[in-house]
Design a protein around this motif. Sequence first.
Motif, PDB file in Angstrom:
ATOM      1  N   HIS A 115       0.868  -1.186   0.000  1.00  0.00           N
ATOM      2  CA  HIS A 115       0.000   0.000   0.000  1.00  0.00           C
ATOM      3  C   HIS A 115       0.901   1.232   0.000  1.00  0.00           C
ATOM      4  O   HIS A 115       1.929   1.263   0.671  1.00  0.00           O
ATOM      5  N   VAL A 116       0.538   2.243  -0.785  1.00  0.00           N
ATOM      6  CA  VAL A 116       1.319   3.478  -0.866  1.00  0.00           C
ATOM      7  C   VAL A 116       0.371   4.668  -0.832  1.00  0.00           C
ATOM      8  O   VAL A 116      -0.698   4.645  -1.459  1.00  0.00           O
ATOM      9  N   GLN A 117       0.744   5.693  -0.070  1.00  0.00           N
ATOM     10  CA  GLN A 117       0.004   6.946  -0.115  1.00  0.00           C
ATOM     11  C   GLN A 117       1.010   8.093  -0.057  1.00  0.00           C
ATOM     12  O   GLN A 117       2.074   7.976   0.541  1.00  0.00           O
ATOM     13  N   SER A 118       0.646   9.190  -0.698  1.00  0.00           N
ATOM     14  CA  SER A 118       1.610  10.281  -0.818  1.00  0.00           C
ATOM     15  C   SER A 118       0.917  11.631  -0.735  1.00  0.00           C
ATOM     16  O   SER A 118      -0.279  11.776  -1.009  1.00  0.00           O
ATOM     17  N   SER A 119       1.715  12.619  -0.340  1.00  0.00           N
ATOM     18  CA  SER A 119       1.295  14.021  -0.379  1.00  0.00           C
ATOM     19  C   SER A 119       2.319  14.752  -1.228  1.00  0.00           C
ATOM     20  O   SER A 119       3.108  14.133  -1.939  1.00  0.00           O
ATOM     21  N   SER A 120       2.319  16.074  -1.154  1.00  0.00           N
ATOM     22  CA  SER A 120       3.233  16.842  -2.004  1.00  0.00           C
ATOM     23  C   SER A 120       4.688  16.644  -1.613  1.00  0.00           C
ATOM     24  O   SER A 120       5.587  16.827  -2.436  1.00  0.00           O
ATOM     25  N   ASN A 121       4.968  16.286  -0.358  1.00  0.00           N
ATOM     26  CA  ASN A 121       6.375  16.214   0.069  1.00  0.00           C
ATOM     27  C   ASN A 121       6.715  14.966   0.881  1.00  0.00           C
ATOM     28  O   ASN A 121       7.790  14.892   1.466  1.00  0.00           O
ATOM     29  N   ILE A 122       5.824  13.978   0.917  1.00  0.00           N
ATOM     30  CA  ILE A 122       6.130  12.776   1.683  1.00  0.00           C
ATOM     31  C   ILE A 122       5.391  11.583   1.089  1.00  0.00           C
ATOM     32  O   ILE A 122       4.307  11.721   0.521  1.00  0.00           O
ATOM     33  N   ILE A 123       6.023  10.419   1.154  1.00  0.00           N
ATOM     34  CA  ILE A 123       5.416   9.166   0.699  1.00  0.00           C
ATOM     35  C   ILE A 123       5.467   8.174   1.846  1.00  0.00           C
ATOM     36  O   ILE A 123       6.509   8.008   2.483  1.00  0.00           O
ATOM     37  N   GLU A 124       4.335   7.521   2.122  1.00  0.00           N
ATOM     38  CA  GLU A 124       4.286   6.475   3.131  1.00  0.00           C
ATOM     39  C   GLU A 124       3.892   5.174   2.453  1.00  0.00           C
ATOM     40  O   GLU A 124       2.934   5.139   1.669  1.00  0.00           O
ATOM     41  N   ALA A 125       4.635   4.117   2.733  1.00  0.00           N
ATOM     42  CA  ALA A 125       4.357   2.824   2.101  1.00  0.00           C
ATOM     43  C   ALA A 125       4.346   1.729   3.155  1.00  0.00           C
ATOM     44  O   ALA A 125       5.091   1.780   4.135  1.00  0.00           O
ATOM     45  N   LYS A 126       3.495   0.738   2.949  1.00  0.00           N
ATOM     46  CA  LYS A 126       3.483  -0.444   3.802  1.00  0.00           C
ATOM     47  C   LYS A 126       4.170  -1.572   3.046  1.00  0.00           C
ATOM     48  O   LYS A 126       3.777  -1.935   1.934  1.00  0.00           O
ATOM     49  N   LEU A 127       5.229  -2.109   3.654  1.00  0.00           N
ATOM     50  CA  LEU A 127       5.993  -3.193   3.048  1.00  0.00           C
ATOM     51  C   LEU A 127       5.847  -4.435   3.917  1.00  0.00           C
ATOM     52  O   LEU A 127       5.980  -4.374   5.136  1.00  0.00           O
ATOM     53  N   THR A 128       5.601  -5.567   3.285  1.00  0.00           N
ATOM     54  CA  THR A 128       5.421  -6.827   4.010  1.00  0.00           C
ATOM     55  C   THR A 128       6.103  -7.945   3.239  1.00  0.00           C
ATOM     56  O   THR A 128       5.957  -8.045   2.021  1.00  0.00           O
ATOM     57  N   THR A 129       6.863  -8.776   3.947  1.00  0.00           N
ATOM     58  CA  THR A 129       7.459  -9.949   3.314  1.00  0.00           C
ATOM     59  C   THR A 129       6.818 -11.203   3.870  1.00  0.00           C
ATOM     60  O   THR A 129       6.548 -11.302   5.073  1.00  0.00           O
ATOM     61  N   GLN A 130       6.546 -12.150   2.985  1.00  0.00           N
ATOM     62  CA  GLN A 130       5.951 -13.421   3.382  1.00  0.00           C
ATOM     63  C   GLN A 130       7.028 -14.471   3.655  1.00  0.00           C
ATOM     64  O   GLN A 130       6.718 -15.571   4.103  1.00  0.00           O
ATOM     65  N   ARG A 131       8.290 -14.118   3.372  1.00  0.00           N
ATOM     66  CA  ARG A 131       9.380 -15.076   3.551  1.00  0.00           C
ATOM     67  C   ARG A 131       9.949 -14.984   4.961  1.00  0.00           C
ATOM     68  O   ARG A 131      10.068 -13.899   5.526  1.00  0.00           O
ATOM     69  N   ASP A 132      10.330 -16.138   5.512  1.00  0.00           N
ATOM     70  CA  ASP A 132      10.999 -16.185   6.809  1.00  0.00           C
ATOM     71  C   ASP A 132      12.498 -16.097   6.553  1.00  0.00           C
ATOM     72  O   ASP A 132      13.168 -17.096   6.287  1.00  0.00           O
ATOM     73  N   ILE A 133      13.023 -14.874   6.567  1.00  0.00           N
ATOM     74  CA  ILE A 133      14.412 -14.636   6.212  1.00  0.00           C
ATOM     75  C   ILE A 133      15.262 -14.588   7.471  1.00  0.00           C
ATOM     76  O   ILE A 133      15.011 -13.789   8.373  1.00  0.00           O
ATOM     77  N   LYS A 134      16.289 -15.443   7.540  1.00  0.00           N
ATOM     78  CA  LYS A 134      17.170 -15.469   8.698  1.00  0.00           C
ATOM     79  C   LYS A 134      18.603 -15.175   8.261  1.00  0.00           C
ATOM     80  O   LYS A 134      18.978 -15.397   7.116  1.00  0.00           O
ATOM     81  N   GLY A 135      19.392 -14.669   9.204  1.00  0.00           N
ATOM     82  CA  GLY A 135      20.796 -14.407   8.929  1.00  0.00           C
ATOM     83  C   GLY A 135      21.094 -12.994   8.496  1.00  0.00           C
ATOM     84  O   GLY A 135      22.243 -12.642   8.285  1.00  0.00           O
ATOM     85  N   TYR A 136      20.060 -12.162   8.368  1.00  0.00           N
ATOM     86  CA  TYR A 136      20.242 -10.788   7.928  1.00  0.00           C
ATOM     87  C   TYR A 136      19.819  -9.824   9.035  1.00  0.00           C
ATOM     88  O   TYR A 136      18.891 -10.101   9.790  1.00  0.00           O
ATOM     89  N   LEU A 137      20.501  -8.679   9.112  1.00  0.00           N
ATOM     90  CA  LEU A 137      20.055  -7.639  10.016  1.00  0.00           C
ATOM     91  C   LEU A 137      18.744  -7.047   9.544  1.00  0.00           C
ATOM     92  O   LEU A 137      17.886  -6.648  10.331  1.00  0.00           O
ATOM     93  N   PHE A 138      18.587  -6.979   8.214  1.00  0.00           N
ATOM     94  CA  PHE A 138      17.390  -6.409   7.606  1.00  0.00           C
ATOM     95  C   PHE A 138      17.164  -7.098   6.281  1.00  0.00           C
ATOM     96  O   PHE A 138      18.099  -7.257   5.489  1.00  0.00           O
ATOM     97  N   SER A 139      15.950  -7.544   6.041  1.00  0.00           N
ATOM     98  CA  SER A 139      15.665  -8.300   4.829  1.00  0.00           C
ATOM     99  C   SER A 139      15.998  -7.484   3.573  1.00  0.00           C
ATOM    100  O   SER A 139      15.458  -6.399   3.389  1.00  0.00           O
ATOM    101  N   PRO A 140      16.882  -7.980   2.689  1.00  0.00           N
ATOM    102  CA  PRO A 140      17.173  -7.255   1.451  1.00  0.00           C
ATOM    103  C   PRO A 140      15.939  -7.017   0.585  1.00  0.00           C
ATOM    104  O   PRO A 140      15.878  -6.042  -0.150  1.00  0.00           O
TER     105      PRO A 140
END
Length: 211
Positions: free
Chosen positions: A181-206
């Motif tokens: 989901h993404v919503q935006s105004s003139s100077n900002i964008i907000e997005a919802k990001l979701t991963t369905q994968r169980d990713i291990k070994g990373y500080l942050f999912s690539p």
Amino acid sequence: KHYWYSFVSLEQKKHPFLRDRLEAANGHIIYSAALTRKDLHPWDEHQIFSKNLVPGALLIETMIHALHMELQKPLDLVDFKIHSSIEFSSEADSVETQILLNFENNDWFLHFYARNPQDQLWVKIASSRGQDETTSIEENGIAVKDMTFDNIFDKEMVKTFYRNIEDSGVRYGDAFRVVEHVQSSSNIIEAKLTTQRDIKGYLFSPGLLDG
């Protein structure tokens, strides 16, 4: 003084690019790995014009991860540059990598190299510099909850977006289709990001970072 390969702990060893650790006589630290396409799944689902390329987001995460393992504290990556790409094909389905870290003039410098096992030539893939964190979202004073958004893109519109970029030659597998989901105004964008994968070994999912 002797310098030996020292293997990282089992928890840290899960990261595919950070396997063997060497401290060189000049003080440089080198992480090396020999990777197959299986090691990089699902990140091999990043396809540009029919070529399976390791995404830049994975290079960034690996550099941050290497700094974290050495210093046990977060650093900002600055001056990040991509010089070349890592491609997996039927002719070369494995790759050797090295990440070199050196401390100079109060900064950490990082260089990411790769080569095919048949080659003797190392190619610089990316480079960056690590320095102490100076800012955060909270310090920037951005209050998303108080914003009024003019444009809203729902799940169906996001799916259409992924179909459109695939038609243009950029194919993302499920690990990279994280935008919901993404919503935006003139100077900002907000997005919802979701991963369905169980990713291990990373500080942050690539996949999330790429999204």
